[in-house]
Design a protein around this motif. Sequence first.
Motif, PDB file in Angstrom:
ATOM      1  N   TYR A   8       0.918  -1.244   0.070  1.00  9.57           N
ATOM      2  CA  TYR A   8       0.036   0.175  -0.134  1.00  9.57           C
ATOM      3  C   TYR A   8       0.802   1.429   0.062  1.00  9.57           C
ATOM      4  O   TYR A   8       0.202   2.410  -0.382  1.00  9.57           O
ATOM      5  CB  TYR A   8      -0.957   0.107   1.092  1.00  9.57           C
ATOM      6  CG  TYR A   8      -1.976  -1.476   1.034  1.00  9.57           C
ATOM      7  CD1 TYR A   8      -2.667  -1.335   0.267  1.00  9.57           C
ATOM      8  CD2 TYR A   8      -1.413  -2.308   2.233  1.00  9.57           C
ATOM      9  CE1 TYR A   8      -3.850  -2.461   0.362  1.00  9.57           C
ATOM     10  CE2 TYR A   8      -2.311  -3.397   2.413  1.00  9.57           C
ATOM     11  CZ  TYR A   8      -3.299  -3.418   1.303  1.00  9.57           C
ATOM     12  OH  TYR A   8      -4.197  -4.533   1.341  1.00  9.57           O
ATOM     13  N   VAL A   9       2.069   1.304   0.480  1.00 10.50           N
ATOM     14  CA  VAL A   9       2.851   2.376   0.709  1.00 10.50           C
ATOM     15  C   VAL A   9       4.236   2.214   0.610  1.00 10.50           C
ATOM     16  O   VAL A   9       4.756   0.978   0.605  1.00 10.50           O
ATOM     17  CB  VAL A   9       2.733   3.046   2.011  1.00 10.50           C
ATOM     18  CG1 VAL A   9       1.608   3.670   2.409  1.00 10.50           C
ATOM     19  CG2 VAL A   9       3.354   2.149   3.122  1.00 10.50           C
ATOM     20  N   ARG A  10       5.059   3.167  -0.170  1.00  9.87           N
ATOM     21  CA  ARG A  10       6.436   2.768  -0.653  1.00  9.87           C
ATOM     22  C   ARG A  10       7.221   4.056   0.093  1.00  9.87           C
ATOM     23  O   ARG A  10       6.961   5.129  -0.215  1.00  9.87           O
ATOM     24  CB  ARG A  10       6.534   2.876  -2.216  1.00  9.87           C
ATOM     25  CG  ARG A  10       8.032   2.511  -2.558  1.00  9.87           C
ATOM     26  CD  ARG A  10       8.046   2.309  -3.982  1.00  9.87           C
ATOM     27  NE  ARG A  10       7.224   1.296  -4.706  1.00  9.87           N
ATOM     28  CZ  ARG A  10       7.654   0.027  -4.437  1.00  9.87           C
ATOM     29  NH1 ARG A  10       8.609  -0.588  -4.100  1.00  9.87           N
ATOM     30  NH2 ARG A  10       6.786  -0.507  -5.023  1.00  9.87           N
ATOM     31  N   ASN A  11       8.031   3.494   0.928  1.00  7.78           N
ATOM     32  CA  ASN A  11       9.072   4.244   1.479  1.00  7.78           C
ATOM     33  C   ASN A  11       8.079   5.482   2.242  1.00  7.78           C
ATOM     34  O   ASN A  11       8.622   6.707   2.149  1.00  7.78           O
ATOM     35  CB  ASN A  11      10.004   5.055   0.553  1.00  7.78           C
ATOM     36  CG  ASN A  11      10.789   3.904  -0.160  1.00  7.78           C
ATOM     37  OD1 ASN A  11      11.155   3.012   0.658  1.00  7.78           O
ATOM     38  ND2 ASN A  11      11.457   4.142  -1.294  1.00  7.78           N
ATOM     39  N   CYS A  12       7.371   4.955   3.079  1.00  5.85           N
ATOM     40  CA  CYS A  12       6.606   6.100   3.827  1.00  5.85           C
ATOM     41  C   CYS A  12       7.144   6.391   5.312  1.00  5.85           C
ATOM     42  O   CYS A  12       7.058   5.394   5.982  1.00  5.85           O
ATOM     43  CB  CYS A  12       5.168   5.755   4.110  1.00  5.85           C
ATOM     44  SG  CYS A  12       4.045   6.682   4.810  1.00  5.85           S
ATOM     45  N   SER A  13       7.745   7.406   5.493  1.00  4.15           N
ATOM     46  CA  SER A  13       8.297   7.738   6.739  1.00  4.15           C
ATOM     47  C   SER A  13       7.336   8.482   7.883  1.00  4.15           C
ATOM     48  O   SER A  13       6.184   9.065   7.367  1.00  4.15           O
ATOM     49  CB  SER A  13       9.561   8.682   6.384  1.00  4.15           C
ATOM     50  OG  SER A  13       8.953  10.060   6.107  1.00  4.15           O
ATOM     51  N   VAL A  14       7.833   8.906   8.980  1.00 13.18           N
ATOM     52  CA  VAL A  14       6.834   9.492  10.170  1.00 13.18           C
ATOM     53  C   VAL A  14       6.729  11.050   9.445  1.00 13.18           C
ATOM     54  O   VAL A  14       5.772  11.558   9.680  1.00 13.18           O
ATOM     55  CB  VAL A  14       7.302   9.342  11.349  1.00 13.18           C
ATOM     56  CG1 VAL A  14       7.350   7.998  11.807  1.00 13.18           C
ATOM     57  CG2 VAL A  14       8.898   9.749  11.471  1.00 13.18           C
ATOM     58  N   LEU A  15       7.632  11.550   8.944  1.00 13.63           N
ATOM     59  CA  LEU A  15       7.732  12.722   8.588  1.00 13.63           C
ATOM     60  C   LEU A  15       6.605  13.128   7.410  1.00 13.63           C
ATOM     61  O   LEU A  15       5.820  13.853   7.371  1.00 13.63           O
ATOM     62  CB  LEU A  15       8.734  13.499   7.996  1.00 13.63           C
ATOM     63  CG  LEU A  15       8.967  14.847   7.239  1.00 13.63           C
ATOM     64  CD1 LEU A  15       8.473  15.760   8.332  1.00 13.63           C
ATOM     65  CD2 LEU A  15      10.159  15.243   6.795  1.00 13.63           C
ATOM     66  N   ASP A  16       6.528  11.827   6.236  1.00 16.55           N
ATOM     67  CA  ASP A  16       5.486  11.922   5.274  1.00 16.55           C
ATOM     68  C   ASP A  16       3.979  11.739   5.915  1.00 16.55           C
ATOM     69  O   ASP A  16       3.367  12.582   5.485  1.00 16.55           O
ATOM     70  CB  ASP A  16       5.920  10.477   4.455  1.00 16.55           C
ATOM     71  CG  ASP A  16       6.980  10.798   3.521  1.00 16.55           C
ATOM     72  OD1 ASP A  16       7.671  11.689   3.287  1.00 16.55           O
ATOM     73  OD2 ASP A  16       7.724   9.800   3.271  1.00 16.55           O
ATOM     74  N   ILE A  17       3.981  10.921   7.061  1.00 19.26           N
ATOM     75  CA  ILE A  17       2.666  11.182   7.411  1.00 19.26           C
ATOM     76  C   ILE A  17       2.273  12.292   8.287  1.00 19.26           C
ATOM     77  O   ILE A  17       1.252  12.904   8.085  1.00 19.26           O
ATOM     78  CB  ILE A  17       2.587   9.751   8.581  1.00 19.26           C
ATOM     79  CG1 ILE A  17       2.917   8.480   7.838  1.00 19.26           C
ATOM     80  CG2 ILE A  17       1.248   9.916   9.427  1.00 19.26           C
ATOM     81  CD1 ILE A  17       3.205   7.258   8.631  1.00 19.26           C
ATOM     82  N   ALA A  18       3.306  12.638   8.819  1.00 15.42           N
ATOM     83  CA  ALA A  18       3.118  14.210   9.309  1.00 15.42           C
ATOM     84  C   ALA A  18       2.459  15.040   8.647  1.00 15.42           C
ATOM     85  O   ALA A  18       1.789  16.026   8.627  1.00 15.42           O
ATOM     86  CB  ALA A  18       4.356  14.621  10.318  1.00 15.42           C
ATOM     87  N   GLU A  19       3.416  15.139   7.526  1.00 16.81           N
ATOM     88  CA  GLU A  19       3.008  16.191   6.334  1.00 16.81           C
ATOM     89  C   GLU A  19       1.542  15.909   5.823  1.00 16.81           C
ATOM     90  O   GLU A  19       0.961  16.915   5.289  1.00 16.81           O
ATOM     91  CB  GLU A  19       4.063  16.323   5.290  1.00 16.81           C
ATOM     92  CG  GLU A  19       5.280  16.711   5.604  1.00 16.81           C
ATOM     93  CD  GLU A  19       6.348  16.544   4.818  1.00 16.81           C
ATOM     94  OE1 GLU A  19       6.381  15.841   3.719  1.00 16.81           O
ATOM     95  OE2 GLU A  19       7.603  17.637   5.010  1.00 16.81           O
TER      96      GLU A  19
END
Length: 190
Positions: free
Chosen positions: A163-174
């Motif tokens: 479902y996601v590729r290289n999804c970081s905590v920063l990506d989620i926060a953004e």
Amino acid sequence: MFFLYSDEAGVPELAGVSFEASVSVEASVSDEASDSEEASVSELAGDFEGFKDYILNNDLINIVVPEGSLLNYTITEGKEKEALWLIENGIDINAFDGLELMTAIKKNNNIIAKKLIDEGIVINSREMKDNPLISAIRFSNAFLVEELMKNHRNLIVTYSNEYVRNCSVLDIAERMKNEKIINIVKKYLV
């Protein structure tokens, strides 16, 4: 309703859930006979001392309820004083692999969440849905985002799956578009 009873083997079980109803306790005396006792609402509803006595006297601290643990139930119902007491009196906080922490985050209860973290609750980051840092970001809980970023660096992971590729905590926060959370995450990523 909050019904506590014992099965034929004398094992406590729970059916229904509420501190506002009567409590039915059936204790198995022998294979042939059993006694039934009724405890009134006043022992549990709004009566913290009654709650403590009932749990201790019937050895029910680690009972399993439909919500998971008794601790998870008290967190779900907003019974903070009871939840703190259960933690301080030795409930197995890791019986459900961090469910109680996730519930405290969803309920925005920083006091319970911090207490669970301080007491060493299992903190899982294997899957995105189980990571309390991700939940804290999604629920816009800046206090817990900071606490977890600062003290639990193992939660700062990048997820890749179908479902996601290289999804970081920063990506989620953004994606959540909360500037305060984004700034906290950036502060600890350096």
